[in-house]
Design a protein around this motif. Structure first.
Motif, PDB file in Angstrom:
ATOM      1  N   MET A   1      -2.132  -1.178  -1.689  1.00  0.00           N
ATOM      2  CA  MET A   1      -1.981  -2.270  -0.725  1.00  0.00           C
ATOM      3  C   MET A   1      -1.692  -1.717   0.673  1.00  0.00           C
ATOM      4  N   TYR A   2      -1.079  -0.540   0.739  1.00  0.00           N
ATOM      5  CA  TYR A   2      -0.796   0.051   2.044  1.00  0.00           C
ATOM      6  C   TYR A   2      -2.080   0.557   2.701  1.00  0.00           C
ATOM      7  N   LEU A   3      -2.930   1.206   1.917  1.00  0.00           N
ATOM      8  CA  LEU A   3      -4.206   1.661   2.453  1.00  0.00           C
ATOM      9  C   LEU A   3      -5.059   0.475   2.882  1.00  0.00           C
ATOM     10  N   GLN A   4      -5.050  -0.579   2.084  1.00  0.00           N
ATOM     11  CA  GLN A   4      -5.812  -1.781   2.435  1.00  0.00           C
ATOM     12  C   GLN A   4      -5.284  -2.418   3.710  1.00  0.00           C
ATOM     13  N   SER A   5      -3.959  -2.362   3.904  1.00  0.00           N
ATOM     14  CA  SER A   5      -3.376  -2.881   5.137  1.00  0.00           C
ATOM     15  C   SER A   5      -3.863  -2.091   6.343  1.00  0.00           C
ATOM     16  N   LEU A   6      -3.939  -0.782   6.211  1.00  0.00           N
ATOM     17  CA  LEU A   6      -4.443   0.047   7.314  1.00  0.00           C
ATOM     18  C   LEU A   6      -5.881  -0.333   7.657  1.00  0.00           C
ATOM     19  N   GLN A   7      -6.703  -0.485   6.631  1.00  0.00           N
ATOM     20  CA  GLN A   7      -8.097  -0.857   6.869  1.00  0.00           C
ATOM     21  C   GLN A   7      -8.189  -2.224   7.545  1.00  0.00           C
ATOM     22  N   ALA A   8      -7.338  -3.167   7.121  1.00  0.00           N
ATOM     23  CA  ALA A   8      -7.353  -4.497   7.711  1.00  0.00           C
ATOM     24  C   ALA A   8      -6.884  -4.487   9.155  1.00  0.00           C
ATOM     25  N   ASN A   9      -6.121  -3.464   9.521  1.00  0.00           N
ATOM     26  CA  ASN A   9      -5.609  -3.366  10.886  1.00  0.00           C
ATOM     27  C   ASN A   9      -6.402  -2.380  11.735  1.00  0.00           C
ATOM     28  N   GLY A  10      -7.644  -2.118  11.326  1.00  0.00           N
ATOM     29  CA  GLY A  10      -8.561  -1.402  12.199  1.00  0.00           C
ATOM     30  C   GLY A  10      -8.650   0.093  12.027  1.00  0.00           C
ATOM     31  N   LEU A  11      -7.977   0.672  11.040  1.00  0.00           N
ATOM     32  CA  LEU A  11      -8.093   2.109  10.810  1.00  0.00           C
ATOM     33  C   LEU A  11      -9.274   2.354   9.875  1.00  0.00           C
ATOM     34  N   THR A  12     -10.376   2.753  10.440  1.00  0.00           N
ATOM     35  CA  THR A  12     -11.625   2.861   9.690  1.00  0.00           C
ATOM     36  C   THR A  12     -11.794   4.194   8.979  1.00  0.00           C
TER      37      THR A  12
ATOM     38  N   GLY B   1       1.445  -8.463   7.410  1.00  0.00           N
ATOM     39  CA  GLY B   1       0.819  -7.495   6.521  1.00  0.00           C
ATOM     40  C   GLY B   1       0.825  -6.087   7.062  1.00  0.00           C
ATOM     41  N   VAL B   2       1.820  -5.763   7.894  1.00  0.00           N
ATOM     42  CA  VAL B   2       1.970  -4.403   8.409  1.00  0.00           C
ATOM     43  C   VAL B   2       3.408  -3.969   8.187  1.00  0.00           C
ATOM     44  N   HIS B   3       3.649  -2.670   8.255  1.00  0.00           N
ATOM     45  CA  HIS B   3       5.016  -2.172   8.137  1.00  0.00           C
ATOM     46  C   HIS B   3       5.318  -1.143   9.222  1.00  0.00           C
ATOM     47  N   ALA B   4       4.579  -1.227  10.320  1.00  0.00           N
ATOM     48  CA  ALA B   4       4.851  -0.384  11.478  1.00  0.00           C
ATOM     49  C   ALA B   4       4.268  -1.063  12.705  1.00  0.00           C
ATOM     50  N   ALA B   5       4.957  -0.925  13.820  1.00  0.00           N
ATOM     51  CA  ALA B   5       4.476  -1.517  15.067  1.00  0.00           C
ATOM     52  C   ALA B   5       5.149  -0.820  16.237  1.00  0.00           C
ATOM     53  N   THR B   6       4.511  -0.892  17.385  1.00  0.00           N
ATOM     54  CA  THR B   6       5.091  -0.360  18.616  1.00  0.00           C
ATOM     55  C   THR B   6       5.464  -1.518  19.517  1.00  0.00           C
ATOM     56  N   GLY B   7       6.723  -1.590  19.898  1.00  0.00           N
ATOM     57  CA  GLY B   7       7.211  -2.643  20.776  1.00  0.00           C
ATOM     58  C   GLY B   7       7.525  -2.105  22.156  1.00  0.00           C
ATOM     59  N   ALA B   8       7.752  -3.021  23.090  1.00  0.00           N
ATOM     60  CA  ALA B   8       8.018  -2.630  24.478  1.00  0.00           C
ATOM     61  C   ALA B   8       9.467  -2.240  24.712  1.00  0.00           C
ATOM     62  N   GLY B   9      10.362  -2.610  23.785  1.00  0.00           N
ATOM     63  CA  GLY B   9      11.770  -2.261  23.959  1.00  0.00           C
ATOM     64  C   GLY B   9      12.031  -0.798  23.665  1.00  0.00           C
ATOM     65  N   ASP B  10      13.297  -0.401  23.883  1.00  0.00           N
ATOM     66  CA  ASP B  10      13.642   1.005  23.675  1.00  0.00           C
ATOM     67  C   ASP B  10      14.149   1.278  22.276  1.00  0.00           C
ATOM     68  N   LEU B  11      14.136   0.261  21.391  1.00  0.00           N
ATOM     69  CA  LEU B  11      14.717   0.397  20.056  1.00  0.00           C
ATOM     70  C   LEU B  11      13.655   0.715  19.017  1.00  0.00           C
ATOM     71  N   LEU B  12      13.993   1.620  18.115  1.00  0.00           N
ATOM     72  CA  LEU B  12      13.150   1.970  16.974  1.00  0.00           C
ATOM     73  C   LEU B  12      13.953   1.738  15.699  1.00  0.00           C
TER      74      LEU B  12
END
Length: 453
Positions: free
Chosen positions: A57-68, A164-175
């Motif tokens: 499901m993680y690989l499928q999520s990557l494909q769904a989010n544009g990682l070809t 359906g993702v488990h990673a993202a980049t936000g504009a804030g300074d927090l990770l």
């Protein structure tokens, strides 16, 4: 300096880590830890490819989010040319064909924790550790911070549903990250706030762990490297002798209101059952208040939390109306917590029907009696054969035999008759007040579809 794109219409953050122009190939990209890094690396401007033995499901999520550039199966043909770097997890051994080919080509290798450590050095980092609840707590934190306008970046170990993702980049300074103790990789990160949900022995024999005290010692190292450490009472009982300054967060439970807790004079409600969920949420509430979020905003964020895949996830209903709940529980403490949460849903009129697939022979051998005791708290429980994951079944045949023998002696726990027959039985016998609980970190999740079809 590097400007990178983010999900949606969020402004572009600025990272000093040089991801633009990097070519990263992720071996084992279908795993929960590696896949999140692949997604965020792509968002940060890297050229990303990856492979895994099967489509998860993680690989499928990557494909769904544009990682070809994701491939199923390992092959020397998947390895890119120089100047690529190879990223791998502890589950991918040195003799993997792609890692071996990379060494032949002289390509540098990075453990996934090394890549994540790069990001922690340029972001104010909250890292969530602990034997149980890491994914749930870090995912809930990422959601609450996002809804409250903190706009964090995050890399966690389970898919938020949606988006359906488990990673993202936000504009804030927090990770916000999930920090894994199984291979001691959590000691690689530069952490501002360390969060420890609990201390327990889970990864038997991994990284030299032989006792819960060994785990506590590593988590103490992790905590002592941080500027602040936030823990539950259970974690504090192990860490207080080893860590000088701990902030202990324990919710006040309210009798008769199983989804509500009180903290600092305010009441908060969660969307998922179980006392463990209240403790996870209390940690997040403390952190969100510290980030300047109002109690009102936090309450709204908690109630809008969609949950994550395979963490007490409602998959649908059987033809007889029984709810089918899918949970990643693979340790006796987690199994008992999931059964208890299911009991809240079933109430006095329904039954909890558990299907458990043990994960790893070594863990099954270590905790066999504890698993049987936890499953015995369901109304009926069915044990599947062990999901071997990275272990060789030929070397662990005695554990499989012990499992069959032990279930033969257990009260209320039986071995599975096979998935086809098991699905037929549950579809025919589970009633509208019952909860069918799928438990385990392996492929037991695949039962969800035929049960609810």
């Amino acid at each position: 300096m590097l400007n990178v794109g983010t999900v949606g219409n969020v402004p572009e953050p600025t990272f000093t880590t040089p991801f633009a122009g990097r070519r990263l190939h992720f071996v084992g990209v279908g795993g929960c830890g590696v896949s999140g890094l692949a997604l965020i690396a792509q968002k940060l401007g890297a050229e990303v490819t990856g492979s895994d033995m099967k489509s998860t499901m993680y690989l499928q999520s990557l494909q769904a989010n544009g990682l070809t550039g994701m491939r199923v199966g390992h092959s020397v043909e998947h390895v890119p040319a120089a100047p690529a770097q190879i990223v791998y997890s502890s589950a991918i051994k040195p003799d993997n064909v792609e890692r071996a080919r990379a060494r032949e080509l002289g390509l540098p290798e990075l453990h996934r924790s090394d890549l994540l450590a790069e990001i922690t050095r340029v972001r104010r980092t909250i890292a969530v550790a602990g034997a149980h609840g890491k994914s749930s707590t870090s995912s809930l934190g990422a959601h609450v911070f996002s809804v409250c306008g903190v706009d964090p970046s995050y890399v966690v170990g389970a898919l938020l549903r949606p988006p359906g993702v488990h990673a993202a980049t936000g504009a804030g300074d927090l990770l916000v990250i999930e920090a894994d103790e199984s291979d001691k990789s959590l000691l690689s990160y530069q952490v501002d706030t360390a969060v420890v949900t609990n201390v327990d022995l889970d990864h038997v024999g991994d990284a030299g762990y032989q006792s819960v005290q060994d785990v506590a010692a590593v988590l103490a190292q992790f905590a002592n490297r941080a500027r602040e450490t936030v823990v539950t009472e259970q974690a504090a009982s192990y860490l207080s002798p080893l860590v000088a300054n701990l902030t202990v967060v324990e919710p006040e439970l309210i009798e008769g209101r199983p989804l509500v807790f009180r903290w600092a004079g305010e009441e908060y409600e969660v969307t998922h059952p179980g006392e463990h969920q209240l403790r996870n949420a209390a940690l997040v509430v403390y952190l969100a208040l510290r980030e300047g979020c109002s109690p009102e905003a936090i309450r709204a964020a908690l109630l809008s939390y969609p949950g994550v895949a395979r963490r007490f996830e409602l998959r649908g209903r059987t033809p007889g109306g029984a709810r089918v709940v899918d949970d990643y529980a693979h340790h006796p403490v987690e199994v008992e917590a999931a059964v208890s949460a299911a009991r809240q849903i079933a109430g006095n009129d329904g039954r909890v029907l558990a299907v458990f697939q043990p994960h790893l022979f070594s863990r099954t051998q270590q905790f066999l009696n504890e698993f049987l005791a936890a499953l015995g708290k369901a109304d009926a429980a069915c044990m599947e054969p062990v999901y071997p994951a990275r272990e060789d079944p030929e070397h662990w045949g005695h554990v499989a035999e012990e499992l069959v023998a032990a279930t033969g002696r257990a009260d209320g726990v039986v071995m599975s008759p096979g998935r086809e027959e098991l699905v037929r039985m549950l579809r025919e016998t589970a009633g509208p007040e019952d909860v069918v609980l799928l438990l385990g970190a392996g492929d037991v999740t695949e039962l969800g579809e035929p049960l609810t079809a």
